[in-house]
Design a protein around this motif. Structure first.
Motif, PDB file in Angstrom:
ATOM      1  N   GLU A  97       0.824  -1.219   0.000  1.00  0.00           N
ATOM      2  CA  GLU A  97       0.000   0.000   0.000  1.00  0.00           C
ATOM      3  C   GLU A  97       0.857   1.268   0.000  1.00  0.00           C
ATOM      4  OE1 GLU A  97      -3.375   0.573   0.106  1.00  0.00           O
ATOM      5  OE2 GLU A  97      -4.045  -1.505   0.132  1.00  0.00           O
ATOM      6  N   LYS A  98       1.954   1.260   0.766  1.00  0.00           N
ATOM      7  CA  LYS A  98       2.810   2.453   0.846  1.00  0.00           C
ATOM      8  C   LYS A  98       3.495   2.732  -0.491  1.00  0.00           C
ATOM      9  CE  LYS A  98       3.448   2.372   5.767  1.00  0.00           C
ATOM     10  NZ  LYS A  98       4.320   2.555   6.888  1.00  0.00           N
ATOM     11  N   VAL A  99       3.904   1.687  -1.175  1.00  0.00           N
ATOM     12  CA  VAL A  99       4.507   1.844  -2.503  1.00  0.00           C
ATOM     13  C   VAL A  99       3.465   2.410  -3.463  1.00  0.00           C
ATOM     14  CG1 VAL A  99       5.503   0.612  -4.471  1.00  0.00           C
ATOM     15  CG2 VAL A  99       6.256   0.066  -2.152  1.00  0.00           C
ATOM     16  N   ALA A 100       2.235   1.913  -3.369  1.00  0.00           N
ATOM     17  CA  ALA A 100       1.160   2.414  -4.216  1.00  0.00           C
ATOM     18  C   ALA A 100       0.911   3.901  -3.954  1.00  0.00           C
ATOM     19  CB  ALA A 100      -0.117   1.613  -3.977  1.00  0.00           C
ATOM     20  N   GLU A 101       0.933   4.297  -2.695  1.00  0.00           N
ATOM     21  CA  GLU A 101       0.749   5.710  -2.350  1.00  0.00           C
ATOM     22  C   GLU A 101       1.863   6.568  -2.940  1.00  0.00           C
ATOM     23  OE1 GLU A 101       0.349   6.092   1.891  1.00  0.00           O
ATOM     24  OE2 GLU A 101      -1.387   4.751   1.930  1.00  0.00           O
ATOM     25  N   GLU A 102       3.092   6.088  -2.863  1.00  0.00           N
ATOM     26  CA  GLU A 102       4.229   6.828  -3.417  1.00  0.00           C
ATOM     27  C   GLU A 102       4.105   6.968  -4.930  1.00  0.00           C
ATOM     28  OE1 GLU A 102       7.538   9.104  -3.710  1.00  0.00           O
ATOM     29  OE2 GLU A 102       6.530   8.516  -1.847  1.00  0.00           O
ATOM     30  N   LEU A 103       3.703   5.911  -5.599  1.00  0.00           N
ATOM     31  CA  LEU A 103       3.512   5.970  -7.047  1.00  0.00           C
ATOM     32  C   LEU A 103       2.387   6.933  -7.413  1.00  0.00           C
ATOM     33  CD1 LEU A 103       3.964   2.211  -7.920  1.00  0.00           C
ATOM     34  CD2 LEU A 103       5.470   4.074  -8.619  1.00  0.00           C
ATOM     35  N   ALA A 104       1.324   6.910  -6.642  1.00  0.00           N
ATOM     36  CA  ALA A 104       0.207   7.818  -6.905  1.00  0.00           C
ATOM     37  C   ALA A 104       0.635   9.276  -6.737  1.00  0.00           C
ATOM     38  CB  ALA A 104      -0.963   7.490  -5.983  1.00  0.00           C
ATOM     39  N   LYS A 105       1.461   9.548  -5.736  1.00  0.00           N
ATOM     40  CA  LYS A 105       1.997  10.902  -5.540  1.00  0.00           C
ATOM     41  C   LYS A 105       2.796  11.357  -6.763  1.00  0.00           C
ATOM     42  CE  LYS A 105       2.510  10.663  -0.552  1.00  0.00           C
ATOM     43  NZ  LYS A 105       3.500  10.578   0.545  1.00  0.00           N
ATOM     44  N   ARG A 106       3.424  10.388  -7.424  1.00  0.00           N
ATOM     45  CA  ARG A 106       4.230  10.693  -8.613  1.00  0.00           C
ATOM     46  C   ARG A 106       3.392  10.637  -9.896  1.00  0.00           C
ATOM     47  NH1 ARG A 106      10.183   8.602  -7.393  1.00  0.00           N
ATOM     48  NH2 ARG A 106      10.133   8.810  -5.139  1.00  0.00           N
ATOM     49  N   ARG A 107       2.077  10.599  -9.708  1.00  0.00           N
ATOM     50  CA  ARG A 107       1.113  10.587 -10.816  1.00  0.00           C
ATOM     51  C   ARG A 107       1.251   9.362 -11.730  1.00  0.00           C
ATOM     52  NH1 ARG A 107      -1.665  15.335 -11.999  1.00  0.00           N
ATOM     53  NH2 ARG A 107      -1.362  16.878 -10.394  1.00  0.00           N
ATOM     54  N   LYS A 108       1.531   8.220 -11.120  1.00  0.00           N
ATOM     55  CA  LYS A 108       1.606   6.952 -11.852  1.00  0.00           C
ATOM     56  C   LYS A 108       0.326   6.166 -11.607  1.00  0.00           C
ATOM     57  CE  LYS A 108       5.859   7.834 -12.964  1.00  0.00           C
ATOM     58  NZ  LYS A 108       6.179   8.303 -14.278  1.00  0.00           N
ATOM     59  N   ARG A 109      -0.119   5.470 -12.622  1.00  0.00           N
ATOM     60  CA  ARG A 109      -1.274   4.580 -12.472  1.00  0.00           C
ATOM     61  C   ARG A 109      -0.808   3.327 -11.754  1.00  0.00           C
ATOM     62  NH1 ARG A 109      -3.489   3.673 -18.245  1.00  0.00           N
ATOM     63  NH2 ARG A 109      -5.023   2.498 -17.077  1.00  0.00           N
TER      64      ARG A 109
END
Length: 75
Positions: A48-60
């Motif tokens: 989940e934390k990796v997903a949050e970081e990717l989302a912050k970087r505007r990644k799907r």
């Protein structure tokens, strides 16, 4: 045409995921296994934390249970 893909977190080259067609992968221990689907540009992680970081970087990104998604193929 060759396109080089880099992991947006580890900034390392993504490698061909020979076990799953159309996926490239980063196995950096700092974020665990991260897969990228070349078909639509989405990342897959179980963290989940990796997903949050990717989302912050505007990644799907999708959070998945790898045992369900990337397990042995049904034939």
């Amino acid at each position: 045409m060759w396109v080089e893909f880099k992991c947006p977190i580890a900034e390392k080259d993504l490698a061909d995921d020979k076990s799953t067609a159309n996926f490239i992968i980063c196995k950096e221990p700092s974020h665990g296994t991260l897969r990228f689907f070349t078909g639509d540009g989405c990342f897959f992680t179980s963290d989940e934390k990796v997903a949050e970081e990717l989302a912050k970087r505007r990644k799907r990104v999708h959070v998945v249970d790898p045992a369900e998604v990337f397990s042995a193929r049904q034939g």
